[in-house]
Design an enzyme around this catalytic site. Structure first.
Site, PDB file in Angstrom:
ATOM      1  N   HIS A 153       0.833  -1.227   0.000  1.00 55.41           N
ATOM      2  CA  HIS A 153       0.000   0.000   0.000  1.00 55.41           C
ATOM      3  C   HIS A 153       0.857   1.263   0.000  1.00 55.41           C
ATOM      4  CE1 HIS A 153      -3.308  -2.713   1.340  1.00 55.41           C
ATOM      5  NE2 HIS A 153      -2.341  -3.245   2.076  1.00 55.41           N
ATOM      6  N   SER A 274      14.945  21.672 -15.670  1.00 56.13           N
ATOM      7  CA  SER A 274      13.759  22.469 -15.920  1.00 56.13           C
ATOM      8  C   SER A 274      14.204  23.815 -16.458  1.00 56.13           C
ATOM      9  CB  SER A 274      12.978  22.656 -14.619  1.00 56.13           C
ATOM     10  OG  SER A 274      12.197  23.833 -14.700  1.00 56.13           O
ATOM     11  N   LYS A 280      15.941  21.580 -10.438  1.00 53.51           N
ATOM     12  CA  LYS A 280      15.258  20.331 -10.812  1.00 53.51           C
ATOM     13  C   LYS A 280      16.169  19.346 -11.536  1.00 53.51           C
ATOM     14  CE  LYS A 280      11.282  19.462 -10.604  1.00 53.51           C
ATOM     15  NZ  LYS A 280      10.123  20.074 -11.245  1.00 53.51           N
ATOM     16  N   GLU A 287       9.541   8.558 -16.869  1.00 52.12           N
ATOM     17  CA  GLU A 287       8.140   8.926 -17.106  1.00 52.12           C
ATOM     18  C   GLU A 287       7.690   8.530 -18.511  1.00 52.12           C
ATOM     19  OE1 GLU A 287       7.631  12.850 -14.311  1.00 52.12           O
ATOM     20  OE2 GLU A 287       9.026  12.960 -15.965  1.00 52.12           O
TER      21      GLU A 287
END
Ligand code: ARG
Length: 455
Positions: A153, A274, A280, A287
Site C-alpha cells: 500500500h 527544468s 530540478k 516517465e
C-alpha cells in the site's frame, strides 16, 4: 497492376486512402527475401524458366542494394511495398518481372513478409530483455545486503534488501522472455503459397519456400494463412505485459528519485533539467517509459479491434495491422534500453534507504514472531501485544528497538532482553531465510541461479 478491367485509374483520394507504402516500406527486406525464395521454388518446380528466374533473382538483389543505399521510394500510385518492388523489377529486367507473381497473391505475400518481420522483432526484444536482465542482476548483486523498506500500500511494511526488490523485476522479465519465445515458436509456419485464399493449381512446393525462409513448416489451411494475424497479436500481448513491467519499475525509479524519498539520484545521462527551476533533476526518461506502456497497450487494442469483426479471408482493414506493431516494437525497444541505462547508472543512497526502512515500526512483525517462537504465544495474541508496543513507541516518538525493556515487560512480562536481537532492520532481513525470502544469503543464491540461466 490490376488495371485490366478498369477504364480510368483511381482518384487521387482513392490512392491516398489505399496506399500503405509509407508504413509497409519497412518490410522491404522481408519482401525481397520472400520473393527470392518464391522465384527459386518456381524454378525448381519447373514453373519458371532458369533464365527468367536468374533475371528475377539478380534484379531483386539489385533492388536490395538500391534500397540499402538510397531508401525506398514512396510513390502513392504504387500503393504498397509489394507493388513498389515489382514495378522496379519490371524497370530493371522487363516483362519477365511479371512472372514472379505466378502462384502467389499479395495476400499470402504480406502475411509472409509481416510474419518474418514479427519473428525477427521477437528475437530483438529477447535480446533487449537479456541486456536488461544483466543490468538487474549486476545492480542486485551489488545490493544484496542493502537494506530498504519493503512496501505494501506504499506504506512501510517490513525491511527488505534492494537486491531482493530488483530480483522481483528479474522474475517478471524472465516470464516476458518466455512469452516472446513461445510467440516466436507459435508463428513458425509459412503462409506463402496460400495465394489469394484458396491455394493454387500450380505444382508449387510450399515446404521448399517454408524451409528457405527458415520456417519449421508451411501453414496448414490457406484461408487461415491469409486471414490470420494471431502472430502479431501474440507479439503485442507479450509486448504489453513486458511494457507493463517496465512501467512499474519506471514508476519506482520516479518515486525513489523524488527528493522526499531520496533513495537514488539518476545520472546526468538520464536526467533532464527544468527551464525555469534550476534545482530540478527530472526523471523524464522513466516517465516516458511509463507513458509508452500506455501506447503499447493502445497498439494491442487497435489490432484486436481491427480483427474482431472480419469474416474470412482477407479484408483491406488488415492493412492497418502493421502500424501498431511497428510502433509498439519501437517503443518497447527504446523503453528497455532507456530503463537499463537508467538503472545501470543511477546512484543509490543506502543511508537514506536504511533510515527509511527503520521507520514506520517495520520490525513489528519480528517482535510478534519472537513472542510466538520464544514464549509460545499464539500469533494473534502476539499481534495484539506488539500493537501495544507500537502504540507506546509512537507516544514516545521512538523506534521499537529504543523502548526500555521495563516498559516492554509491563506490556507483556514474557518479553526478555533477547528481544532486542530481532528488532533491528539488519536482524529482520537476515532472519527472512525462507525459500524466495529477502535474507542476503537467499538473494545471493537467487542471483547465482539467474546468472547460470543467462549464461
Ligand atoms: N498492402 C496490403 C496489406 O498490407 C497488401 C495486401 C493487399 N491485398 C489485396 N487483396 N488488396 O494488407
Amino acid at each position: 497492376m490490376w488495371g485490366g478491367r478498369f477504364g480510368a485509374g483511381p482518384s487521387k483520394l482513392m490512392q491516398q486512402i489505399n496506399a500503405s507504402i509509407s508504413v509497409d516500406k519497412r518490410l522491404w527486406r522481408q519482401d525481397i527475401r520472400a520473393s527470392k525464395a518464391h522465384a527459386a521454388m518456381l524454378r525448381d518446380c519447373g514453373i519458371l524458366s532458369t533464365a527468367d528466374a536468374g533475371a528475377i533473382l539478380a534484379g531483386l538483389d539489385q533492388i536490395a542494394a538500391e534500397y540499402e543505399r538510397d531508401g525506398v521510394p514512396e510513390r502513392l500510385e504504387l500503393e504498397d511495398i509489394h507493388m513498389t518492388i515489382e514495378t522496379r523489377l519490371a524497370e530493371i529486367i522487363g516483362p519477365a518481372a511479371g512472372r514472379l507473381h505466378t502462384a502467389r497473391s499479395r495476400n499470402d505475400q504480406v502475411a509472409t513478409d509481416f510474419r518474418l518481420w514479427v519473428r525477427e522483432a521477437c528475437s530483438e526484444v529477447i535480446g533487449g530483455i537479456e541486456a536488461m536482465r544483466r543490468v538487474l542482476l549486476d545492480v542486485a548483486e551489488e545490493n544484496a545486503e542493502t537494506i530498504m523498506p519493503g512496501f505494501t500500500h506504499l506504506q512501510i511494511a517490513q525491511p527488505v534488501t534492494l537486491g531482493h526488490h530488483l530480483l522481483a523485476y528479474l522474475e517478471m522479465l524472465t516470464r516476458d522472455r518466455s512469452r516472446f519465445l513461445a510467440a516466436r515458436e507459435r508463428m513458425d509456419e509459412c503462409p506463402l503459397g496460400a495465394a489469394a485464399l484458396a491455394g493454387t493449381g500450380f505444382p508449387i512446393d510450399r515446404h521448399q519456400t517454408a524451409s528457405a525462409l527458415g520456417f519449421a513448416r508451411p501453414t496448414a489451411n490457406s484461408l487461415d494463412s491469409v486471414s490470420d494475424r494471431d502472430f502479431a497479436l501474440d507479439y503485442l500481448s507479450a509486448a504489453v505485459q513486458c511494457s507493463l513491467h517496465l512501467s512499474r519499475l519506471a514508476e519506482e525509479l520516479i518515486i525513489w528519485a523524488s527528493p522526499p524519498f531520496g533513495f537514488l539520484i539518476l545520472s546526468d545521462d538520464f536526467s533532464t533539467g527544468s527551464s525555469i527551476m534550476p534545482q530540478k533533476r527530472n526523471p523524464d526518461a522513466a516517465e516516458l517509459v511509463r507513458g509508452h506502456s500506455g501506447r503499447i497497450m493502445g497498439a494491442m487494442t487497435s489490432l484486436m479491434v481491427t480483427m474482431k469483426g472480419l469474416p474470412l479471408a482477407y479484408a483491406k482493414d488488415m492493412q492497418d495491422d502493421k502500424a501498431p506493431v511497428f510502433e509498439a516494437h519501437d517503443l518497447l525497444m527504446l523503453s528497455l534500453a532507456a530503463l537499463a541505462g537508467m538503472l545501470g547508472t543511477c546512484q543509490f543512497n543506502p543511508k537514506r534507504m536504511r533510515a527509511a526502512a527503520a521507520g514506520g515500526f517495520s520490525t513489528a512483525t519480528d517482535l510478534a514472531d519472537w513472542l510466538v517462537r520464544e514464549a509460545d504465544v499464539p500469533f494473534r495474541e502476539a499481534h495484539h501485544v506488539t500493537g501495544q508496543a507500537v502504540k507506546a513507541a509512537e507516544e514516545r516518538a521512538c523506534d521499537l528497538a529504543d523502548l526500555p525493556l521495563s516498559l516492554l515487560q509491563e506490556i507483556d512480562p514474557r518479553i526478555d532482553a533477547r528481544v532486542f536481537e530481532v528488532l533491528t532492520v539488519e536482524a529482520s532481513v537476515r532472519s527472512r531465510t525462507s525459500y524466495g525470502g529477502t535474507a542476503p544469503e537467499r538473494v545471493r543464491e537467487q542471483i547465482e541461479a539467474a546468472r547460470a540461466s543467462l549464461d
